[in-house]
Design a protein around this motif. Structure first.
Motif, PDB file in Angstrom:
ATOM      1  N   ILE A   1      27.530 -10.535 -20.969  1.00  0.00           N
ATOM      2  CA  ILE A   1      26.506  -9.899 -20.146  1.00  0.00           C
ATOM      3  C   ILE A   1      26.837 -10.152 -18.680  1.00  0.00           C
ATOM      4  CG2 ILE A   1      24.749 -10.292 -21.941  1.00  0.00           C
ATOM      5  CD1 ILE A   1      23.516 -12.304 -19.769  1.00  0.00           C
ATOM      6  N   SER A   2      26.301  -9.322 -17.808  1.00  0.00           N
ATOM      7  CA  SER A   2      26.417  -9.537 -16.369  1.00  0.00           C
ATOM      8  C   SER A   2      25.149 -10.245 -15.902  1.00  0.00           C
ATOM      9  CB  SER A   2      26.573  -8.209 -15.631  1.00  0.00           C
ATOM     10  OG  SER A   2      27.791  -7.581 -15.986  1.00  0.00           O
ATOM     11  N   ALA A   3      25.322 -11.370 -15.211  1.00  0.00           N
ATOM     12  CA  ALA A   3      24.167 -12.143 -14.749  1.00  0.00           C
ATOM     13  C   ALA A   3      24.537 -12.922 -13.500  1.00  0.00           C
ATOM     14  CB  ALA A   3      23.683 -13.100 -15.837  1.00  0.00           C
ATOM     15  N   ALA A   4      23.744 -12.769 -12.455  1.00  0.00           N
ATOM     16  CA  ALA A   4      23.895 -13.530 -11.206  1.00  0.00           C
ATOM     17  C   ALA A   4      25.297 -13.429 -10.623  1.00  0.00           C
ATOM     18  CB  ALA A   4      23.504 -14.994 -11.435  1.00  0.00           C
ATOM     19  N   GLY A   5      25.938 -12.293 -10.820  1.00  0.00           N
ATOM     20  CA  GLY A   5      27.260 -12.078 -10.261  1.00  0.00           C
ATOM     21  C   GLY A   5      28.403 -12.560 -11.128  1.00  0.00           C
ATOM     22  N   PHE A   6      28.109 -13.004 -12.346  1.00  0.00           N
ATOM     23  CA  PHE A   6      29.129 -13.502 -13.258  1.00  0.00           C
ATOM     24  C   PHE A   6      29.161 -12.665 -14.534  1.00  0.00           C
ATOM     25  CE2 PHE A   6      27.718 -17.171 -10.772  1.00  0.00           C
ATOM     26  CZ  PHE A   6      28.936 -17.699 -10.333  1.00  0.00           C
TER      27      PHE A   6
ATOM     28  N   GLN B   1      19.557 -23.972 -39.449  1.00  0.00           N
ATOM     29  CA  GLN B   1      18.923 -24.716 -40.546  1.00  0.00           C
ATOM     30  C   GLN B   1      17.412 -24.779 -40.389  1.00  0.00           C
ATOM     31  OE1 GLN B   1      21.008 -28.432 -40.235  1.00  0.00           O
ATOM     32  NE2 GLN B   1      22.911 -27.591 -41.079  1.00  0.00           N
ATOM     33  N   GLN B   2      16.930 -24.722 -39.148  1.00  0.00           N
ATOM     34  CA  GLN B   2      15.490 -24.741 -38.886  1.00  0.00           C
ATOM     35  C   GLN B   2      14.869 -23.350 -38.987  1.00  0.00           C
ATOM     36  OE1 GLN B   2      13.996 -27.746 -38.553  1.00  0.00           O
ATOM     37  NE2 GLN B   2      16.076 -28.509 -38.869  1.00  0.00           N
ATOM     38  N   GLY B   3      15.650 -22.352 -39.343  1.00  0.00           N
ATOM     39  CA  GLY B   3      15.131 -20.996 -39.481  1.00  0.00           C
ATOM     40  C   GLY B   3      14.984 -20.270 -38.161  1.00  0.00           C
ATOM     41  N   LEU B   4      15.729 -20.710 -37.155  1.00  0.00           N
ATOM     42  CA  LEU B   4      15.666 -20.096 -35.829  1.00  0.00           C
ATOM     43  C   LEU B   4      16.858 -19.172 -35.597  1.00  0.00           C
ATOM     44  CD1 LEU B   4      14.809 -23.322 -33.792  1.00  0.00           C
ATOM     45  CD2 LEU B   4      13.205 -21.486 -34.344  1.00  0.00           C
ATOM     46  N   ALA B   5      16.647 -18.117 -34.835  1.00  0.00           N
ATOM     47  CA  ALA B   5      17.777 -17.424 -34.231  1.00  0.00           C
ATOM     48  C   ALA B   5      18.355 -18.352 -33.166  1.00  0.00           C
ATOM     49  CB  ALA B   5      17.323 -16.108 -33.608  1.00  0.00           C
ATOM     50  N   VAL B   6      19.633 -18.177 -32.834  1.00  0.00           N
ATOM     51  CA  VAL B   6      20.276 -19.032 -31.848  1.00  0.00           C
ATOM     52  C   VAL B   6      20.941 -18.166 -30.789  1.00  0.00           C
ATOM     53  CG1 VAL B   6      22.015 -20.811 -31.419  1.00  0.00           C
ATOM     54  CG2 VAL B   6      20.673 -20.859 -33.536  1.00  0.00           C
ATOM     55  N   LEU B   7      20.697 -18.510 -29.527  1.00  0.00           N
ATOM     56  CA  LEU B   7      21.318 -17.861 -28.380  1.00  0.00           C
ATOM     57  C   LEU B   7      22.119 -18.918 -27.632  1.00  0.00           C
ATOM     58  CD1 LEU B   7      21.541 -15.386 -26.415  1.00  0.00           C
ATOM     59  CD2 LEU B   7      19.493 -16.284 -25.272  1.00  0.00           C
ATOM     60  N   ALA B   8      23.428 -18.685 -27.469  1.00  0.00           N
ATOM     61  CA  ALA B   8      24.295 -19.657 -26.788  1.00  0.00           C
ATOM     62  C   ALA B   8      25.259 -18.912 -25.878  1.00  0.00           C
ATOM     63  CB  ALA B   8      25.055 -20.499 -27.802  1.00  0.00           C
ATOM     64  N   PHE B   9      25.642 -19.556 -24.787  1.00  0.00           N
ATOM     65  CA  PHE B   9      26.488 -18.888 -23.803  1.00  0.00           C
ATOM     66  C   PHE B   9      27.310 -19.917 -23.045  1.00  0.00           C
ATOM     67  CE2 PHE B   9      22.650 -20.178 -21.745  1.00  0.00           C
ATOM     68  CZ  PHE B   9      22.953 -20.431 -20.407  1.00  0.00           C
ATOM     69  N   ASP B  10      28.384 -19.437 -22.410  1.00  0.00           N
ATOM     70  CA  ASP B  10      29.200 -20.280 -21.549  1.00  0.00           C
ATOM     71  C   ASP B  10      28.696 -20.172 -20.119  1.00  0.00           C
ATOM     72  OD1 ASP B  10      30.909 -21.116 -23.592  1.00  0.00           O
ATOM     73  OD2 ASP B  10      32.296 -19.443 -23.290  1.00  0.00           O
TER      74      ASP B  10
ATOM     75  N   GLY C   1      34.387 -22.105 -20.358  1.00  0.00           N
ATOM     76  CA  GLY C   1      34.663 -21.342 -21.571  1.00  0.00           C
ATOM     77  C   GLY C   1      35.261 -19.982 -21.294  1.00  0.00           C
ATOM     78  N   LEU C   2      34.624 -18.944 -21.835  1.00  0.00           N
ATOM     79  CA  LEU C   2      35.103 -17.575 -21.698  1.00  0.00           C
ATOM     80  C   LEU C   2      34.367 -16.803 -20.608  1.00  0.00           C
ATOM     81  CD1 LEU C   2      35.381 -16.672 -25.509  1.00  0.00           C
ATOM     82  CD2 LEU C   2      37.225 -17.397 -23.990  1.00  0.00           C
ATOM     83  N   SER C   3      33.517 -17.483 -19.829  1.00  0.00           N
ATOM     84  CA  SER C   3      32.789 -16.823 -18.745  1.00  0.00           C
ATOM     85  C   SER C   3      33.625 -16.790 -17.475  1.00  0.00           C
ATOM     86  CB  SER C   3      31.459 -17.535 -18.467  1.00  0.00           C
ATOM     87  OG  SER C   3      30.559 -17.340 -19.535  1.00  0.00           O
ATOM     88  N   SER C   4      33.275 -15.891 -16.568  1.00  0.00           N
ATOM     89  CA  SER C   4      33.996 -15.768 -15.306  1.00  0.00           C
ATOM     90  C   SER C   4      33.581 -16.868 -14.336  1.00  0.00           C
ATOM     91  CB  SER C   4      33.737 -14.394 -14.683  1.00  0.00           C
ATOM     92  OG  SER C   4      32.387 -14.294 -14.233  1.00  0.00           O
ATOM     93  N   GLY C   5      34.307 -16.942 -13.230  1.00  0.00           N
ATOM     94  CA  GLY C   5      34.015 -17.929 -12.202  1.00  0.00           C
ATOM     95  C   GLY C   5      35.123 -18.956 -12.094  1.00  0.00           C
TER      96      GLY C   5
ATOM     97  N   LEU D   1      20.690 -18.189 -16.649  1.00  0.00           N
ATOM     98  CA  LEU D   1      19.838 -18.409 -17.813  1.00  0.00           C
ATOM     99  C   LEU D   1      18.656 -17.454 -17.814  1.00  0.00           C
ATOM    100  CD1 LEU D   1      18.852 -19.988 -20.291  1.00  0.00           C
ATOM    101  CD2 LEU D   1      17.840 -21.669 -18.717  1.00  0.00           C
ATOM    102  N   GLU D   2      17.984 -17.306 -16.690  1.00  0.00           N
ATOM    103  CA  GLU D   2      16.811 -16.431 -16.623  1.00  0.00           C
ATOM    104  C   GLU D   2      17.190 -14.982 -16.916  1.00  0.00           C
ATOM    105  OE1 GLU D   2      13.019 -14.800 -16.023  1.00  0.00           O
ATOM    106  OE2 GLU D   2      13.705 -16.816 -16.557  1.00  0.00           O
TER     107      GLU D   2
END
Length: 323
Positions: free
Chosen positions: A63-68, A106-115, A120-124, A139-140
């Motif tokens: 995704i594009s976020a805050a210039g990254f 395991q807790q029955g949650l969807a999971v959202l994770a990012f670099d 990792g694989l994010s720019s900057g 994050l926001e």
């Protein structure tokens, strides 16, 4: 971690160049996750949970976020009870947070994770940032996009700098999380009071310093992996990032106290952050926060030896669900 499978810096760079836009549309987002380059990455870091559970939707892209350009994943089970947001620490990336992702599922949650930017694989620029505000802005903006698909309530786990990101977000944005767990959150690093003199001497002239061997966990296999086999681990300390961290400390000191009920989990053998100072300061700003110590645990609480890791996740489960 699966060091028997090949995944090199060249592979990572090629993957970054190919990442498609993540639209939080499962029919589109699942396509890239099943390609050979994506599967190689997922298998190497043991986060290929959708290969084990066919009912699990896995979206992978950017995704594009805050210039990254932010490398982002979501895992969506058939009937999730909410969404867990995972925020990693400095030098790291979401690939080494397999235990946290597995816990959420395991807790029955969807999971959202990012670099984070520069990780990792994010720019900057690698492991560099001008202000911790930028982390929270990413994050926001990610949360704003994710809410189109991923269900509430939202829960959050932040490790080290990831905990700082969640604290920054807490004061600067409207509340997003029903429950938040901070694992060894960063306000100041260990040895800062003596090291700041070195920073003032070096920062006009030096951009990076070499990173030493990790002492962040008693799990020797994990330490060996990040030191020797993880091409996405930054090998340099950014002096610019140190300046941003120094400003984060000053910013946090100026925040007014709040009544939020966060969980603060801290290992008593942490050699990375100034944990005694940090916990006192955080509890002064968040007097209703709960502090749980994990005896003899190091900094990488979510990647500690199994017995300590179990204590961490038991505390998080109790905080999230009042069990």
């Amino acid at each position: 971690m699966n060091s028997a499978t090949s995944f090199s810096l060249t592979d990572a760079q090629a993957l970054m160049a190919q990442l498609p836009a993540l639209g939080f549309e499962p029919s589109q987002d699942m396509v890239w996750a099943k390609t050979v380059p994506a599967q190689q990455y997922l298998d190497y870091y043991r986060i290929n949970f959708a290969a084990v559970d066919s009912a699990l939707v896995h979206g992978f892209g950017a995704i594009s976020a805050a210039g990254f350009t932010i490398a982002t994943h979501y895992w969506l089970p058939p009937k999730p009870r909410g969404t867990l947001v995972v925020v990693h620490g400095y030098y790291d990336h979401l690939g080494i947070f397999d235990h946290v992702i597995a816990f959420g599922l395991q807790q029955g949650l969807a999971v959202l994770a990012f670099d984070l930017p520069g990780h990792g694989l994010s720019s900057g620029e690698r492991a560099a940032i001008d202000s911790f505000d930028q982390y929270a802005d990413v994050l926001e903006q990610l949360l704003q996009q994710a809410q189109r698909l991923l269900p509430s309530p939202y829960y959050a786990v932040g490790q080290s700098t990831g905990g700082a990101v969640l604290l920054n977000h807490l004061w600067r944005y409207p509340p997003r999380f029903a429950r938040t767990a901070l694992c060894a959150p960063l306000i100041l690093p260990r040895g800062w009071w003596s090291g700041r003199v070195l920073y003032w001497l070096l920062h006009p002239w030096v951009k990076q310093l070499p990173r030493g061997h990790s002492r962040s966990s008693r799990d020797e296999q994990f330490i060996r992996f990040i030191d020797e086999h993880d091409c996405l681990q930054s090998k340099k300390l950014s002096v610019r990032w140190v300046g941003a961290m120094k400003n984060w400390h000053r910013q946090f000191l100026q925040f007014s106290a709040r009544e939020d009920e966060l969980l603060l989990v801290q290992g008593t053998a942490d050699m990375t952050v100034a944990w005694r100072y940090n916990t006192r300061l955080i509890l002064r700003k968040l007097p209703r926060a709960q502090l749980v110590y994990v005896p003899a645990a190091g900094h990488q609480l979510v990647n500690e030896i199994p017995a300590a890791r179990a204590q961490v996740f038991d505390a998080i489960q109790r905080h999230f669900f009042n069990v």
